[in-house]
Design an enzyme around this catalytic site. Structure first.
Site, mmCIF file in Angstrom:
data_model
loop_
_atom_site.group_PDB
_atom_site.id
_atom_site.type_symbol
_atom_site.label_atom_id
_atom_site.label_comp_id
_atom_site.label_asym_id
_atom_site.label_seq_id
_atom_site.Cartn_x
_atom_site.Cartn_y
_atom_site.Cartn_z
ATOM 1 N N SER A 164 1.032 -0.983 -0.169
ATOM 2 C CA SER A 164 0.442 -0.307 -0.095
ATOM 3 C C SER A 164 0.706 1.262 0.054
ATOM 4 O O SER A 164 1.684 1.434 0.872
ATOM 5 C CB SER A 164 -0.955 0.339 1.205
ATOM 6 O OG SER A 164 -1.368 0.717 1.417
ATOM 7 N N LYS A 196 -4.927 -6.745 4.129
ATOM 8 C CA LYS A 196 -4.953 -5.666 2.502
ATOM 9 C C LYS A 196 -5.700 -5.343 2.418
ATOM 10 O O LYS A 196 -6.284 -4.326 1.907
ATOM 11 C CB LYS A 196 -3.435 -6.130 1.376
ATOM 12 C CG LYS A 196 -4.483 -4.675 0.614
ATOM 13 C CD LYS A 196 -3.068 -3.654 0.523
ATOM 14 C CE LYS A 196 -2.627 -2.832 -0.492
ATOM 15 N NZ LYS A 196 -3.870 -2.990 -1.099
ATOM 16 N N HIS A 202 -7.642 -3.241 4.738
ATOM 17 C CA HIS A 202 -7.808 -1.761 4.910
ATOM 18 C C HIS A 202 -7.965 -1.528 3.497
ATOM 19 O O HIS A 202 -8.053 0.244 3.860
ATOM 20 C CB HIS A 202 -6.060 -1.643 4.431
ATOM 21 C CG HIS A 202 -5.006 -0.656 3.768
ATOM 22 N ND1 HIS A 202 -5.499 -0.105 2.443
ATOM 23 C CD2 HIS A 202 -4.666 0.378 4.319
ATOM 24 C CE1 HIS A 202 -4.468 0.889 2.574
ATOM 25 N NE2 HIS A 202 -4.041 1.266 3.399
ATOM 26 N N ASN A 203 -7.711 -1.828 2.685
ATOM 27 C CA ASN A 203 -8.694 -1.123 1.295
ATOM 28 C C ASN A 203 -10.577 -0.692 1.753
ATOM 29 O O ASN A 203 -10.605 0.617 1.215
ATOM 30 C CB ASN A 203 -8.468 -1.938 0.007
ATOM 31 C CG ASN A 203 -7.017 -1.926 -0.342
ATOM 32 O OD1 ASN A 203 -6.145 -1.266 0.225
ATOM 33 N ND2 ASN A 203 -7.544 -2.125 -1.612
ATOM 34 N N GLU A 213 -10.163 2.156 4.311
ATOM 35 C CA GLU A 213 -9.911 2.877 3.221
ATOM 36 C C GLU A 213 -11.459 3.948 2.751
ATOM 37 O O GLU A 213 -11.251 5.231 2.171
ATOM 38 C CB GLU A 213 -8.903 2.663 1.632
ATOM 39 C CG GLU A 213 -8.399 3.635 0.793
ATOM 40 C CD GLU A 213 -7.527 3.357 -0.317
ATOM 41 O OE1 GLU A 213 -7.851 3.983 -1.418
ATOM 42 O OE2 GLU A 213 -6.858 2.397 0.050
#
Length: 490
Positions: free
Chosen positions: A137, A191, A194-195, A198
């Site tokens: 990232s 991940k 995380h996205n 986001e």
């Protein structure tokens, strides 16, 4: 460095396949940290262009075939793929396996879906090799200057790649924003989460912008100043910082670029994956789900334009103290952000249980402190929360976050109420507040829902006056009999 003589001894510490911007930048990052890198691209002219251009004079070896790449790698060979997720990853795995030896390592650095990484880890290990799926990232700048990295896969591979990964990643307080996440697909799952977070962060910032613009009538310059102030407090983060910069940006003609951009949002699928996996695991990621749907709604541009000429909404003018309400917005955004991360961590806990991963939740927050898109000072508080209680069930139960949400709650409710009254859409912040109210509610109306299910489908229910795990059926009509359904999902 020119293309290496294939008869010479291997020189490269790692190989990388895929010379798009992320791949090139990651190679330059590795080389700047003292590593020699061999590179290959399916369109081999890109290799020559890279070696003659950005890589000229550096310890980077251009290769024109997979075989040549393999010959130039020190053992155990480490080959990182930065190619489009999906079938291209599988295709390169098949090309690599014949030219690698037992114990060599294949690394997927793209945004692969974690079930694919689970499958690929098992497959590559069955061939005697090792596999890593790592989230990377930080975008193009992060790849060049220091990303956040979230590796998972074959545990035996970690010690071989650890010196490289931790050297090239971002550092926070001297600690690398990269550590081993867990087995098989754990790295790509983290991940993905995380996205998803986001998606939520961006949507809530956009809702704050919409309220300031549509509800309060603030100019871009005034909003620039608001976000400048916000970036100095508890909302200090990369996304607040770039929002400030975007609102203050003018092109060469003096136009404020933000007002020239069409209001239709794209997406690459990781937010959708997060929402789908939340449904699969029965976790209420309501805020992230609303953020995904908000992008879908934005894509209906022509429909919305037509509907705006037909459908009505309230047109009240904001009559209160704009400065005070902007501060309410700040508190609402902060409280909603806490809920967003609480939901994301709920999802990771459920996935860890489902897949037998031993996730270090505080360590994940540390990995996100620098290099990545959601990096913020806020993440340090999450690390501290899990340091205090590694078995913390929900961030909202941590004393720091409990107090923060309680303090922000009056402002949060004022903002959501005002948005409803003025007809300003705030789906993510509203969902965050609804989740908070649902989570703190000791008794929800699901008792009525279970009665409905039992009435029409004999799906059974549990009773408050009986132990959990005992199920009952009522013959509500007198005609249904005593037979109940054989399955029950809480």
């Amino acid at each position: 460095m020119a293309k290496a003589d294939s008869t010479s001894s291997p020189q490269a510490d790692i190989g990388l396949i895929g010379l798009a911007v992320m791949g090139e930048n990651l190679i330059l990052n590795m080389e700047s940290k003292g590593f020699t890198v061999a590179c290959f691209n399916r369109t081999v002219s890109k290799v020559d262009d890279f070696i003659a251009g950005r890589a000229k004079g550096k310890n980077i070896i251009g290769c024109h075939s997979i075989e040549e790449l393999s010959r130039n790698l020190k053992k155990p060979r480490k080959v990182m793929l930065l190619v489009k997720a999906g079938p291209p990853v599988d295709a390169f795995i098949e090309k690599l396996l014949p030219v690698l030896e037992d114990g060599d390592i294949i690394i997927d650095g793209g945004n692969s879906h974690f079930p694919d990484t689970i499958r690929r880890t098992e497959y590559v290990e069955s061939k005697g090799k090792l596999y890593i799926g790592t989230g990377v990232s930080g975008g193009e700048e992060g790849a060049l200057k220091g990303p956040s990295m979230m590796p998972g896969g074959s545990p035996k591979a970690w010690e071989s790649v650890k010196p490289i990964f931790q050297a090239i990643c971002a550092k926070t307080e001297g600690k690398p924003c990269c550590d081993w996440v867990g087995e098989n697909g754990a790295g790509h799952f983290v991940k993905m989460t995380h996205n998803g977070i986001e998606y939520g962060d961006k949507q809530m910032i956009c809702e704050s912008y919409q309220m300031m613009k549509q509800g309060l009538g603030l100019t871009n310059q005034e909003m620039y100043e608001v976000f400048s102030v916000w970036n100095k407090g508890e909302l200090d983060s990369y996304l607040i910082e770039i929002t400030r910069d975007i609102l203050g940006y003018k092109d060469e003609d003096g136009n404020e670029v933000i007002d020239l951009i069409l209001d239709t949002a794209g997406q690459k699928g990781t937010g959708k994956w997060t929402a789908i996996e939340a449904l699969n695991l029965g976790q209420p990621l309501t805020l992230i789900g609303e953020a995904v749907f908000a992008r879908c709604l934005s894509a209906l541009k022509e429909e919305r334009a037509a509907a705006s000429e037909v459908l009505t909404s309230p047109k009240p003018q904001f009559a209160g103290d704009k400065k005070a309400f902007v501060d309410d917005l700040r508190q609402s955004l902060y409280a909603s952000k806490i809920v967003s991360y609480a939901q994301g961590y709920q999802l990771m806990r459920a996935a860890a249980k489902e897949h037998n991963w031993n996730l270090n939740y505080g360590g994940i927050a540390l990995m996100w402190r620098g290099g990545c898109i959601i990096r913020s000072a806020f993440l340090g508080k999450i690390k501290e929360a899990f340091d205090r209680n590694p078995n913390l069930e929900n961030l909202l139960l941590d004393p720091f976050f409990k107090e923060a949400v309680e303090k922000a709650q009056p402002a949060w409710r004022r903002v959501v109420t005002t948005a409803v009254e003025m007809g300003v859409p705030m789906p993510a912040m509203s969902a965050a507040l609804a989740f908070y109210d649902g989570y703190r509610c000791g008794r929800l109306p699901a008792n009525l829902l279970q009665a409905q299910r039992d009435y029409f489908g004999a799906h059974t229910y549990e009773r408050v006056d009986k132990p959990r795990g005992e199920f009952f059926h009522t013959n509500w009509t007198g005609r249904g009999g005593a037979t109940a359904a054989s399955t029950y999902t809480a």
